[in-house]
Design a protein around this motif. Structure first.
Motif, short mmCIF file in Angstrom:
data_model
loop_
_atom_site.label_atom_id
_atom_site.label_comp_id
_atom_site.label_asym_id
_atom_site.label_seq_id
_atom_site.Cartn_x
_atom_site.Cartn_y
_atom_site.Cartn_z
N LYS A 533 0.85 -1.18 0.00
CA LYS A 533 0.00 0.00 0.00
C LYS A 533 0.89 1.24 0.00
O LYS A 533 1.99 1.21 0.52
N GLY A 534 0.38 2.32 -0.58
CA GLY A 534 1.14 3.56 -0.54
C GLY A 534 0.60 4.60 -1.50
O GLY A 534 -0.29 4.34 -2.30
N VAL A 554 -3.49 0.29 -3.61
CA VAL A 554 -3.44 -0.99 -2.90
C VAL A 554 -3.18 -2.08 -3.95
O VAL A 554 -3.96 -2.26 -4.89
N LEU A 555 -2.08 -2.81 -3.79
CA LEU A 555 -1.68 -3.86 -4.72
C LEU A 555 -1.93 -5.22 -4.10
O LEU A 555 -1.46 -5.50 -2.99
N THR A 556 -2.69 -6.10 -4.81
CA THR A 556 -2.89 -7.48 -4.39
C THR A 556 -2.34 -8.39 -5.49
O THR A 556 -1.82 -7.92 -6.50
N LYS A 564 -9.30 7.47 -3.00
CA LYS A 564 -9.13 8.91 -2.82
C LYS A 564 -8.12 9.22 -1.73
O LYS A 564 -7.31 10.13 -1.85
N ASP A 565 -8.16 8.45 -0.62
CA ASP A 565 -7.21 8.65 0.47
C ASP A 565 -6.94 7.32 1.16
O ASP A 565 -7.47 6.27 0.76
N ASP A 566 -6.11 7.35 2.21
CA ASP A 566 -5.69 6.12 2.87
C ASP A 566 -6.77 5.51 3.77
O ASP A 566 -6.53 4.47 4.38
N GLU A 567 -7.93 6.13 3.85
CA GLU A 567 -9.03 5.50 4.60
C GLU A 567 -9.69 4.39 3.79
O GLU A 567 -10.45 3.58 4.34
#
Length: 705
Positions: A533-534, A554-556, A564-567
């Motif tokens: 994530k980043g 987010v990479l899976t 939009k944001d880290d939430e």
């Protein structure tokens, strides 16, 4: 401090701070406490020197062209019955002739800075006793300049700026910003610097000089009434002597009378004449400094007591210290060496008390080398499929010689496989070099604590770095030995080798990568496990559509999503990883970001109507880390990707079909069989014989020290 405050009231505060200033200057410890003071800031020829001389009522400052004030001058004015001056560096000598004061300032400046117009932040402390002054302390700083003069360094402007900021950035420092009235106030160097450290204008006092030199029909009423660029402490106008008056030795007292007459007679300033002029400036500065000292006194006293306790504790440790005792020196030496050892271990193990928040270093950097840099070195290995097929064909024919063989000989298989295994030596040895370099950098950081003892620091660094380099050769020998061991015997009876043909292509691809790069660490059952994530910036969106914008990615194992944001509440898009590859993008000369792009191998749009999705990072390390994470998810680089080699049998085979058993391939002579034979051989060469595990390299490189 309390005794002085209760005994003499507010009148003694400035004298008390002067004594503290002298004490700290004598000890060379002035930076430990921020003493309340007034710093005089202004451009060259703004009239700073004239303002200070008017406050003292004497000519005592050096004058000339270019930079005249090249060291901070701490000017302490003390009300007394007699008039004389004292320098802190000439204690006991009283100067009654102020021409000698000027000469001493020039001589002391040249002693430290030389004759090449250089500057120094070491202050000159001058105390002036006179019945014509109010108790006041001012720090005269070098004038702001733009162009180097003579032998001055090209960065003289930045040096002066840094020195000024060193003083005025302290919360306990009032700023006396001197600006000539015949220039645009918006272009004032002094006010610009003051605005940077005091944006609200709470600590800044404005002084407007050269009011008598303004163009006819203009005045500075709006400035002096604090309407144009408001300051909490306001502006005060003064009229200094002209250069003609100075050359003509015009008396300062006469100049101050002329100044008073100017304000009383000028129609624009007549109504504010009682709030203008040098005498009023002296009075205001005395009041402002006294009030400022009173306001900062509680915090200052708390810091002083805290440092006093700290010093007393340190002195207690040396209570029974005997410098002539040789055992004391030996013990101190052993303690420093032991501390170096502990610091080095903490930096490698990652449990240090001082964590570097600016960059990767020590053990974290070594970890990154093994888990990100080393896999990419493997990916970058050159491979030519056509060349390999030709080598396989020649090897089989050369082994058979004059005879026509029915079966593919083992010797041909081993010859090809061994040649591929040997290629692992380059990336492995390069990783060892990178680890060694980081170990040496870690040693240099740990020896900084020994800087007080230069010879000990130098010898410690030399011995430890030398030992690391000695172990480097042995480490490389061990790495090459491990590869030679793998080359010497190929175990075709291994269960993974036998069961290879039973796996489908996608499973082989994932399991192979996991086994080769991460030494058998099993992937979790869920393909939706988050790999990374980043924050990343989508770089190739046009201005008409909003332009480049930063999102939370987010990479899976299956997809790349961004929010939009880290939430992670508002998902913008989810991009499947099927048929994606990654490649580098050259950054433009106007951008400092590092860019890589994702694209579809089937020439389809990756995102909306974009063929490429350009993603940008702030640092090269961050980009390498993202590419390593994409590699784990099965998104490989565009060129020379070994992961691609092992899933490219022949065009006649459709990718979803599993390859036929190896025995069937070796018994067949069709072109498809030859291609698939190369497929199996390359898989075996890279999978059955993996590179040496990183932990072994780490143990050989580090724990041998």
């Amino acid at each position: 401090v309390g005794k002085r405050e209760n005994g003499c009231g507010m009148e003694g505060l400035i004298e008390l701070v002067n004594r503290l200033q002298d004490a700290f200057a004598a000890l060379g410890q002035s930076c430990l406490l921020e003493l309340p003071q007034i710093a005089v800031v202004g451009g060259q020829s703004a009239g700073k020197s004239s303002v200070l001389e008017n406050c003292v009522s004497r000519d005592f400052l050096p004058r000339g062209s270019g930079i005249v004030t090249r060291r901070p001058l701490v000017l302490q004015l003390v009300t007394a019955k007699t008039e004389y001056a004292e320098f802190l560096h000439c204690k006991g000598r009283k100067f009654t002739d102020f021409d000698e004061v000027r000469q001493e300032i020039e001589a002391e400046t040249d002693r430290v800075t030389g004759l090449n117009k250089g500057i120094s932040s070491i202050p000159i402390n001058l105390r002036v006793y006179s019945p014509h002054v109010l108790s006041l302390t001012l720090v005269d700083l070098p004038g702001i300049t733009k162009v180097p003069v003579g032998d001055q360094p090209p960065d003289i402007e930045q040096q002066i700026r840094d020195m000024i900021m060193q003083f005025i950035s302290r919360e306990n420092c009032l700023i006396l910003a001197v600006t000539p009235a015949n220039t645009d106030l918006a272009n004032s160097d002094a006010l610009k610097l003051a605005k940077e450290v005091d944006p609200q204008g709470l600590r800044t006092i404005g002084v407007i000089t050269k009011l008598d030199l303004m163009d006819e029909g203009t005045d500075a009423t709006e400035i002096l009434e604090n309407k144009l660029l408001p300051l909490r402490r306001g502006y005060i106008g003064v009229v200094n002597r002209s250069q003609k008056d100075i050359d003509g030795k015009k008396d300062i007292k006469a100049a101050m009378l002329a100044e008073r007459k100017f304000f009383l007679s000028h129609p624009a300033y007549r109504h504010m004449a009682d709030r203008m002029g040098t005498p009023y400036l002296q009075k205001v500065l005395n009041q402002q400094l006294t009030n400022h000292i009173r306001d900062t006194l509680p915090t200052f006293r708390s810091k002083l007591q805290s440092q006093l306790l700290s010093i007393e504790h340190e002195v207690e440790a040396y209570k029974n210290f005997k410098p002539e005792d040789p055992t004391r020196k030996t013990k101190a030496l052993l303690q420093m060496v032991q501390q170096f050892s502990v610091d080095f271990e903490k930096r490698i193990e990652g449990s240090g008390d001082q964590v570097d928040t600016l960059e990767l270093s020590g053990g974290a950097k070594i970890n990154r080398i093994f888990h990100e840099r080393f896999p990419f070195e493997l990916v970058k290995m050159e491979f030519n499929e056509k060349e390999l097929r030709r080598e396989i064909s020649y090897a089989i024919k050369n082994i058979h010689g004059i005879r026509t063989g029915l079966f593919t000989p083992d010797m041909a298989f081993e010859a090809i496989v061994k040649k591929q295994i040997v290629k692992l030596k380059g990336p492995c040895l390069k990783s060892v070099d990178l680890v060694m370099q980081e170990l040496i950098n870690t040693v240099k950081k740990c020896t900084k604590k020994l800087a007080t003892y230069p010879r000990l620091c130098e010898e410690t660094e030399r011995i430890v770095a030398g030992h690391i380099r000695d172990r480097e050769e042995k480490t490389k020998e061990q790495v090459l030995l491990l590869i030679d061991i793998q080359v010497s015997y190929i175990n075709t009876n291994h269960e993974d080798f036998i069961g290879f043909a039973k796996e489908n292509v996608s499973e082989i691809k994932l399991y192979f990568y996991n086994s080769l790069l991460f030494q058998g660490a099993n992937l979790p059952p869920s393909r939706q496990i988050v790999i990374r994530k980043g924050w990343l910036t989508i770089n190739n969106i046009g201005i008409m559509k909003g332009g480049s914008k930063e999102y939370w990615f987010v990479l899976t194992a299956e997809s790349l999503s961004w929010y939009k944001d880290d939430e992670e509440k508002e998902k913008k898009y989810m991009l499947p990883l099927d048929n994606l590859k990654v490649r580098d993008v050259e950054k433009s000369f106007m951008s400092s970001k590092h860019i890589f792009a994702l694209f579809n191998t089937e020439q389809r749009n990756v995102y909306k109507d974009y063929r490429f999705l350009e993603l940008a990072c702030d640092a090269q390390e961050e980009m390498d880390s993202w590419k390593a994470s994409l590699l784990r998810a099965g998104v490989y680089p565009d060129k020379s990707s070994w992961c691609e080699w092992i899933i490219l049998p022949s065009k006649s085979f459709s990718p979803p079909l599993p390859p036929p058993p190896l025995t069937q391939v070796l018994l067949s002579s069709s072109p498809e069989s030859t291609a698939l034979a190369s497929y199996n051989i390359i898989f075996i060469s890279l999978y059955v014989l993996p590179p040496p595990p990183p932990l072994l390299l780490l143990s050989l490189a580090i724990h041998s020290i």
